[in-house]
Each structure stands twice: as structure tokens, then as C-alpha cells.
Design a protein around this motif. Structure first.
Motif, short mmCIF file in Angstrom:
data_model
loop_
_atom_site.label_atom_id
_atom_site.label_comp_id
_atom_site.label_asym_id
_atom_site.label_seq_id
_atom_site.Cartn_x
_atom_site.Cartn_y
_atom_site.Cartn_z
N SER A 60 13.76 6.04 -33.92
CA SER A 60 13.87 6.33 -35.36
C SER A 60 12.85 7.41 -35.76
CB SER A 60 13.70 5.07 -36.20
OG SER A 60 12.35 4.70 -36.34
N LEU A 61 11.69 7.41 -35.13
CA LEU A 61 10.70 8.46 -35.42
C LEU A 61 11.19 9.83 -34.94
CD1 LEU A 61 7.33 6.70 -34.42
CD2 LEU A 61 8.37 6.86 -36.68
N ILE A 62 11.77 9.86 -33.73
CA ILE A 62 12.29 11.13 -33.19
C ILE A 62 13.32 11.72 -34.15
CG2 ILE A 62 13.63 12.20 -31.33
CD1 ILE A 62 12.42 10.16 -29.40
N MET B 49 12.57 11.11 -23.61
CA MET B 49 12.38 9.70 -23.93
C MET B 49 10.97 9.26 -23.58
SD MET B 49 16.10 8.36 -22.57
CE MET B 49 15.95 6.60 -22.91
N ASN B 50 10.53 9.61 -22.38
CA ASN B 50 9.17 9.23 -21.97
C ASN B 50 8.12 9.93 -22.83
OD1 ASN B 50 9.90 7.46 -19.99
ND2 ASN B 50 9.78 8.95 -18.33
N ALA C 41 17.47 0.27 -25.81
CA ALA C 41 16.80 -0.92 -26.36
C ALA C 41 17.67 -2.15 -26.14
CB ALA C 41 16.53 -0.71 -27.85
N PHE C 42 18.96 -2.02 -26.40
CA PHE C 42 19.87 -3.16 -26.20
C PHE C 42 20.03 -3.48 -24.72
CE2 PHE C 42 20.70 -1.66 -30.44
CZ PHE C 42 20.69 -2.85 -31.14
N GLU D 192 9.93 -1.41 -29.59
CA GLU D 192 9.23 -0.13 -29.63
C GLU D 192 10.19 1.03 -29.39
OE1 GLU D 192 6.28 0.18 -30.71
OE2 GLU D 192 5.72 2.23 -30.19
N MET D 193 11.22 0.80 -28.57
CA MET D 193 12.22 1.86 -28.35
C MET D 193 12.99 2.17 -29.62
SD MET D 193 13.91 1.04 -24.64
CE MET D 193 12.95 0.05 -23.51
#
Lengths: 256, 256
Positions: B45-47, B1-2, B86-87, B39-40
Motif C-alpha cells: 500500500s505504501l508503494i 519487492m525486496n 501476502a495471501f 507487513e506485505m
């Protein structure tokens, strides 16, 4: 999303939401969007777990897995959308904003990096590693236990439980969630494919740590009994908790 | 994640959250958890987009993609956990429960099956299909536009905007979000790899529909200009919207 969500299954998590809500005197209507959200999180995790890069399963609930029925990209996106939709269901369906926030926070903590997904990652990292009771407990408390606990606590929140009662429900959820996994491990060793609806011995063959492997079958059964007894003790003061008691007893009845 | 979250990038969505909050007189501190959440969602979504079953990309933001740096299972789980987190960030970070619910609902609608993920699915289904302006618009309004719009609206909500002002911000976000994608398509046709930081022509080569392909390069540039003009018109009555205006102008400056 519909293909996987309507494939059946035990619906254990929504049942726990409804029974916990009932246990604290809440109304089933209030619990419905929360129950749906818990099943959505569970179902998304199954869709992603079944992917070739994860457990690579072809069958789930007696039907082809999502990526087999469609394709991998669709399965990834169906899981992603259902993860998000679980929160949407709570935020749109629970009318009191403070309760909606409390329920959604509890679900996020149980489902995310501090809960279910964290447990899945620990499980991945432990494959082929030395069996160790502490590590096994960490994995199971997070991978399956955290969402089961969240189901019970979320049902209590939406039912209007006091903080003290919520902690009782959390204790019930934690012990019953761990018992669920211990029993799953026992069945993986002892049940027939017919009883299980899937091939037994899969975890064992994959070299995964299981409770019977770590502590032996007899002690694993005793451990499940101790956990369920502890869970039931948490319900002592809740007169309307028969639903939760029935679920705990049902868990244990599966061990033999 | 980081690894994926701290890989850099334009940070466009958090910037839109902060600038929209500022435009309605809100305080940046209140917007911070919301900006992080946007941003998360974008990063998760990019990952998942980069996975072999999706776009199969090896590089992102100048570094190996998540599944290349780790493995596919880790990338799936990192994305899943970040979607949920994110939520969690909004629900834990926005202190007013009614605002937290409103922001999280807006994000869920923009990120999920009615927004970003719905657009990704439509994009997958359209591969190799006949280019069609309506379909292209649907895909882009959802795949990238919905989350950009959500960023602007979420920033307005947490800044305390009135319902009327929120609709202005929504109109700004919708047009600027579509302009962003039109411009991305133009750059994919015209920019060099050096300017882009990635290989140009990738969408074109993959047979994907793009605005220059559907309407020609000249009309696509005009369309981007019209969208940005429309977006700026929505900000007419907002005196503190210089941040949003600068972003809209910056979008357009990228077309040449």
C-alpha cells in the motif's frame, strides 16, 4: 471495480473454471465463486496494464479504460481492491476449508510473482531485446499461461478431482494457455481491425517479440496445432470434458 | 519487492500480530507467516500510495520510493505481486486449513474495498472537501484502522483465541488503530522534521482533514487518551497481553 468487471470480454477464465469443474463431475454452484475470482484477477491485471506507466491504453473492451473513465489513482485502487477481493470471494464462497485453501493457493501462485505478474515484469524487461524463443516462452507461460492454467486447475480442485486428474488438467491448461498466446500473436499479424475489435500489429510495431516474428507465420500455426493436440490428449480419460474440448477447438479455429 | 520490504520501518503490524498471538497463549512460530503477510500488505500500500498519480512521494523510510529507485511500472507490479503474496504466505504457512481461511478472510476484509483500499478511496474523494468529524473517522477507521485491527485479530485467530476473546481483540485493535491516526495527525502539526523523519505539516498543507484541524489540538490529545484507555480496558482479562499494552502506551507517549 464494477465499471471494468461488467464491461464484457470473452469470460474465458471463468468458462475454463466451470468446464474443468464439470469435466471432473463437480457442480457448477461450487465453481461460481472460483470463476468470479479468476475473472477479477484478470480484470485487475487489465486495469493496471492499461495505465500510462504500463501499456498506456485508452480503450478496453470497446470502452474507455478505467483510468480514462475515472482517473489514475482510482484505477490503481480499483485494481488493488479487486486483487484482494478475488481471494475474499474464494475464502468466503468455498465452504470446505481445505478446498478453499487449495484453490486460493493455486490462484496466488498463478497470479503473483511466480505467475502472471512475474511474466509481466519479464515482458517489460524484454522490450527492445533480441527475440529468443526460450525467453518468449517464459514470458507467455507466465504472463497469460499461468492464470489460464490456474483457472483449469482451480475448477478441477473445487470439483473434487483426484491428484492424478489435477495433473492432467494442469497439462491441458499449460498447453492451451500457450496456444492461446501463440494464436493471439498470429492474429496480431494477420487479422483486420474489424475482426480483432482493436488495432492489429500493435505488438509488432512496439518491437515486442511474437511467435510469428521468432519462428515465422507457418511454423507458428503448426506450433499452435501441436499444443492444442497435446492439450486434448490430456483429456483422454475424462468423459465429461466436452466443454474443455470445445474451448480448445475454438482457440484453434481463430488462427485462420 | 525486496527493496521496499527490507527498507525498515516500525514493523508495527507484525508486532501486533505477534503480541496478539502471545496474548491468547499462542506460539510465535504459528504467527510468523501471518506477521509477514500483514507487513506485505502494508508495504504494497505504501508503494502504490507513493506513486505520482497518488501522493507523489520521492522518499520513504529515508530511501528513494520504489518508483524512484526503479520506475513506475515496476512499482505497480511490485505492489500487485506483494498484495497477492501476502495471501500466499498465509495459505502456505498456516497449516490448519480452517485457521488459514479465517486469517486470510480477516486480512482480505481489512485490506480490500471494505477496509484499507476503501478508506484510501474515501480519502482521495475528500480532498478539498469540508472537514467533518464523521467523514474523518470513516476515512481513518478504514485507511489505517482496518489493517491495524486485522493485525490484532489475525494474531488472535492464529493463536487459537475463542470467539469472545477475538471480539475483545477486535475492540482493542479498532480503538488503538484510530488512536494511531489521531496521534499521527497531532505529530504532523507539532513535531519537527527531525523527530518525524519526514516533513511535518504535509497533510495540513495539502488541505487534508486532520483531527487537530477538526477538533483542535487539545481535544485531539484528549481523544487519543480516551481511545487508548478504551483499548486497554478490552485487555482486562488477558494476562499475557503485556506486549499489546506496551504498544498502546507507546502510541500515547508519542503525542508530546
Amino acid at each position: 471495480m464494477n465499471y471494468s468487471l461488467y464491461a464484457g470480454g470473452k469470460r474465458l477464465r471463468p468458462l475454463l473454471v466451470f468446464c474443468a469443474c464439470q469435466a471432473v463431475g463437480g457442480h457448477a454452484d461450487a465453481a461460481a465463486p472460483v470463476a468470479a475470482a479468476l475473472e477479477m484477477i484478470h480484470t485487475y491485471s487489465l486495469i493496471h496494464d492499461d495505465l500510462p506507466a504500463m501499456d498506456d491504453d485508452d480503450l478496453r473492451r470497446g470502452r474507455p479504460t478505467c483510468h480514462k473513465a475515472f482517473d489514475e489513482a482510482t484505477a490503481i485502487l480499483a485494481g488493488d481492491a479487486m486483487n484482494t477481493y478475488a481471494f475474499q470471494a474464494i475464502l468466503e464462497g468455498v465452504s470446505n476449508p481445505a478446498l478453499a485453501v487449495a484453490v486460493a493457493r493455486e490462484l496466488a501462485a498463478g497470479a503473483g510473482v511466480d505467475g502472471m505478474v512475474g511474466g509481466q515484469m519479464a515482458d517489460l524487461e524484454s522490450e527492445g531485446a533480441q527475440s529468443d524463443a526460450d525467453r518468449l516462452r517464459y514470458i507467455h507461460e507466465h504472463k497469460t499461461g499461468a492464470l489460464i492454467t490456474a483457472a483449469v486447475v482451480c475448477g478441477g480442485i473445487v470439483g473434487g478431482a483426484s491428484p492424478q486428474t489435477l495433473e492432467r488438467l494442469r497439462g491441458f491448461g499449460r498447453q492451451v494457455g500457450l496456444a492461446f498466446q501463440v494464436i493471439d500473436d498470429i492474429l496480431d499479424e494477420t487479422a483486420t481491425a474489424e475482426q480483432l475489435g482493436k488495432s492489429p500489429g500493435k505488438d509488432r510495431d512496439a518491437g515486442k517479440m511474437t511467435y510469428p516474428r521468432v519462428m515465422g507465420l507457418h511454423k507458428a500455426r503448426q506450433y499452435a496445432q501441436t499444443l492444442v493436440d497435446g492439450a486434448l490428449a490430456e483429456l483422454r480419460d475424462l468423459e465429461q470434458a466436452d466443454g474443455l474440448r470445445t474451448i480448445a477447438d475454438y482457440f484453434l479455429s481463430r488462427t485462420h
